[in-house]
Design an enzyme around this catalytic site. Sequence first.
Site, short mmCIF file in Angstrom:
data_model
loop_
_atom_site.label_atom_id
_atom_site.label_comp_id
_atom_site.label_asym_id
_atom_site.label_seq_id
_atom_site.Cartn_x
_atom_site.Cartn_y
_atom_site.Cartn_z
N HIS A 212 -6.99 40.98 58.36
CA HIS A 212 -5.83 40.17 58.74
C HIS A 212 -5.70 40.28 60.27
CE1 HIS A 212 -1.44 38.99 57.92
NE2 HIS A 212 -1.35 39.47 59.13
N HIS A 214 -4.52 38.98 63.98
CA HIS A 214 -3.75 38.12 64.89
C HIS A 214 -4.64 37.91 66.11
CE1 HIS A 214 0.18 38.01 62.79
NE2 HIS A 214 -0.36 39.03 62.16
N CYS A 245 4.53 38.30 64.84
CA CYS A 245 5.33 39.27 64.10
C CYS A 245 6.57 39.57 64.93
CB CYS A 245 4.54 40.56 63.85
SG CYS A 245 5.57 41.79 63.01
N ASN A 254 -1.52 34.42 63.66
CA ASN A 254 -2.73 34.81 62.92
C ASN A 254 -3.87 33.90 63.37
OD1 ASN A 254 -0.30 35.10 60.86
ND2 ASN A 254 -1.85 36.57 60.29
P1 HMG Z 1 17.52 48.59 55.90
O1 HMG Z 1 18.60 48.14 56.83
O2 HMG Z 1 17.01 49.98 56.07
O3 HMG Z 1 17.90 48.32 54.38
O4 HMG Z 1 16.31 47.59 56.06
P2 HMG Z 1 19.07 48.79 53.46
O5 HMG Z 1 18.47 49.01 52.12
O6 HMG Z 1 19.87 49.88 54.12
O7 HMG Z 1 19.98 47.47 53.38
C1 HMG Z 1 20.68 46.95 54.50
C2 HMG Z 1 21.08 45.50 54.25
O8 HMG Z 1 19.91 44.71 54.03
C3 HMG Z 1 21.94 45.32 53.02
O9 HMG Z 1 22.78 44.20 53.28
C4 HMG Z 1 20.96 44.91 51.96
O10 HMG Z 1 21.54 44.13 50.95
C5 HMG Z 1 19.98 44.07 52.75
P3 HMG Z 1 24.29 44.36 53.82
O11 HMG Z 1 24.94 45.24 52.80
O12 HMG Z 1 24.18 45.03 55.18
O13 HMG Z 1 24.77 42.97 53.89
N1 HMG Z 1 18.66 44.08 52.14
C6 HMG Z 1 18.02 42.97 51.73
N2 HMG Z 1 18.36 41.67 51.76
C7 HMG Z 1 17.48 40.80 51.24
N3 HMG Z 1 16.28 41.17 50.70
C8 HMG Z 1 15.91 42.44 50.66
C9 HMG Z 1 16.80 43.41 51.18
N4 HMG Z 1 16.73 44.76 51.29
C10 HMG Z 1 17.88 45.15 51.87
N5 HMG Z 1 14.72 42.79 50.15
C11 HMG Z 1 14.43 46.41 55.12
C12 HMG Z 1 15.12 47.76 55.31
C13 HMG Z 1 13.05 46.69 54.60
C14 HMG Z 1 15.24 45.59 54.13
C15 HMG Z 1 14.42 45.70 56.50
O14 HMG Z 1 13.88 46.56 57.44
C16 HMG Z 1 13.60 44.43 56.45
O15 HMG Z 1 13.99 43.46 55.83
N6 HMG Z 1 12.43 44.43 57.13
C17 HMG Z 1 11.52 43.32 57.05
C18 HMG Z 1 10.74 43.22 58.27
C19 HMG Z 1 9.73 42.11 58.12
O16 HMG Z 1 9.83 41.26 57.26
N7 HMG Z 1 8.73 42.13 59.02
C20 HMG Z 1 7.72 41.13 59.01
C21 HMG Z 1 6.76 41.28 57.85
S1 HMG Z 1 5.52 42.53 58.12
C22 HMG Z 1 4.30 41.75 59.01
O17 HMG Z 1 4.50 40.63 59.45
C23 HMG Z 1 2.96 42.42 59.16
C24 HMG Z 1 1.89 41.80 58.27
O18 HMG Z 1 1.72 40.41 58.56
C25 HMG Z 1 0.55 42.51 58.47
C26 HMG Z 1 0.14 42.62 59.96
O19 HMG Z 1 0.10 41.61 60.66
O20 HMG Z 1 -0.12 43.76 60.35
C27 HMG Z 1 2.27 41.91 56.79
MG MG Z 2 0.59 39.65 60.20
#
Ligand code: HMG
Ligand code: MG
Length: 305
Positions: A212, A214, A245, A254
Site C-alpha cells: 500500500h 502513497h 492521510c 495513494n
Molecule cells: P477515541 O477518542 O480514543 O475514542 O478515538 P473513544 O472510544 O474514547 O470515543 C470518543 C468519541 O468517538 C465518542 O463520541 C464515540 O462515540 C466516538 P462522543 O461521545 O465524544 O460524541 N467513536 C466513534 N464514532 C463513530 N465510529 C466509531 C467510533 N469510535 C468512537 N467507530 C478512534 C478512537 C479510533 C475512534 C479515533 O481515533 C478515530 O476515529 N480514528 C480514526 C483515524 C482514521 O480514520 N485515520 C485514517 C485511516 S488509517 C490510514 O489512512 C492508513 C491506511 O491507509 C494505511 C497506510 O496508508 O498506512 C489504512
Molecule cells: Mg493509506
Amino acid sequence: MSMINGSLPDFVKIVEVGPRDGLQNEAKALSVADKVALIEQLADAGISHIESGSFVSPKWVPQMANSAEVFQQITQKDNVVYSALTPNMQGFEAAMAVGAKQVAIFGAASESFSQKNINCSIEESLARFTPIISAAKANNIPVRGYVSCVVGCPYEGEISPTKVAEVSEQLLAMGCYEISLGDTIGVGTPASVEKMLKAVSAVAPVEKLAVHFHDTFGQALTNIYSALNQGISVIDTAIAGLGGCPYAKGASGNVATEDVLYLLNGLGIKTDIDFSKALAAGWFISDILGKKPASKVSNAYRIDL
Ligand code: HMG
Ligand code: MG
C-alpha cells in the site's frame, strides 16, 4: 503461484482504496450520491475489491461520516468485495448494520503514529482488534489488517523492519487473512522496501501480504515493481491517485490505479480490469473534485476520452 518474466506474478489483484483512503483526505466532502456513483463505476470496471468507507469517529475524519449511507445505497455485486475500515467494536457494529461483508482493522509499526491516528498504543490497538476479529469470525466476515508506517513515520523517522514484521505476525496470528503493508508517507525506495519485505516474509507467507504505497516522493511505481519481484501480488491503489492521510502531514495520495494498471499491462500481468473504464472513473471523480487526476497515465490519455 505461476510466474512469468522471471519472477513476476502472472495475475495481480488490485484493492481499490480511493473511495476510502482517497476521499478521506480530500478537502471537498463528497455527497453520498457521488461516492455511490464512483464505487459503482469502479465495480463496473472489473475491480473485485473496493474499500468503500470507514466507520471511524466523524470528529476525526469528517469526510467518511456518510459511509453508512454509502453502504446502504450501493448495489453490491456478488463478485465484488465492498469493505470498510473499523477501528473498534462501535465501528464494526455500524459496518455490519449496513451490510459490509468485509472489514479492515488498522494498526501501525510506529507508536507515535498509532497514538496520533487511533489514540492508543500499538499494544492497546491489538487488544481493541481482538473482539472485532472474534465477532467477525462468528459472522463469517473476513478481516484485513493494515500496518502503517512500514518504512517511515512522520513523527519517528525510519521504522525498523523488525517492528513491522512483529506487528504483521501478530495481526496474522489474530486471524487477519491478509496484511496490507502501508508506506503511509511514501518515503520508501526499493532498498528500504526490499529490506522491510524480507523481514516480513520471514514471518508471514508472501501470499498473505499486500503493499500500500502513497506516492509522496514519486517512488510508488518503482517500489511496486520491486515488490512484484519479491512475490507480492496484491496491490492497493486509488483511482486518480486520490487522497493521503489526515494524520500524516505531507503525505500525498495513494499510487494511482490507472498508473499501476498501465505498468501491469505493460508487463503482461493480468488484472481482469477494464483500463478504459478505470480511466473514465478517474476523470469522473476528478471532475467532481474540480482538479486533474494525480495519475500521469490519465492525463496522457484524456485526449482519447
Ligand atoms: P477515541 O477518542 O480514543 O475514542 O478515538 P473513544 O472510544 O474514547 O470515543 C470518543 C468519541 O468517538 C465518542 O463520541 C464515540 O462515540 C466516538 P462522543 O461521545 O465524544 O460524541 N467513536 C466513534 N464514532 C463513530 N465510529 C466509531 C467510533 N469510535 C468512537 N467507530 C478512534 C478512537 C479510533 C475512534 C479515533 O481515533 C478515530 O476515529 N480514528 C480514526 C483515524 C482514521 O480514520 N485515520 C485514517 C485511516 S488509517 C490510514 O489512512 C492508513 C491506511 O491507509 C494505511 C497506510 O496508508 O498506512 C489504512
Ligand atoms: Mg493509506
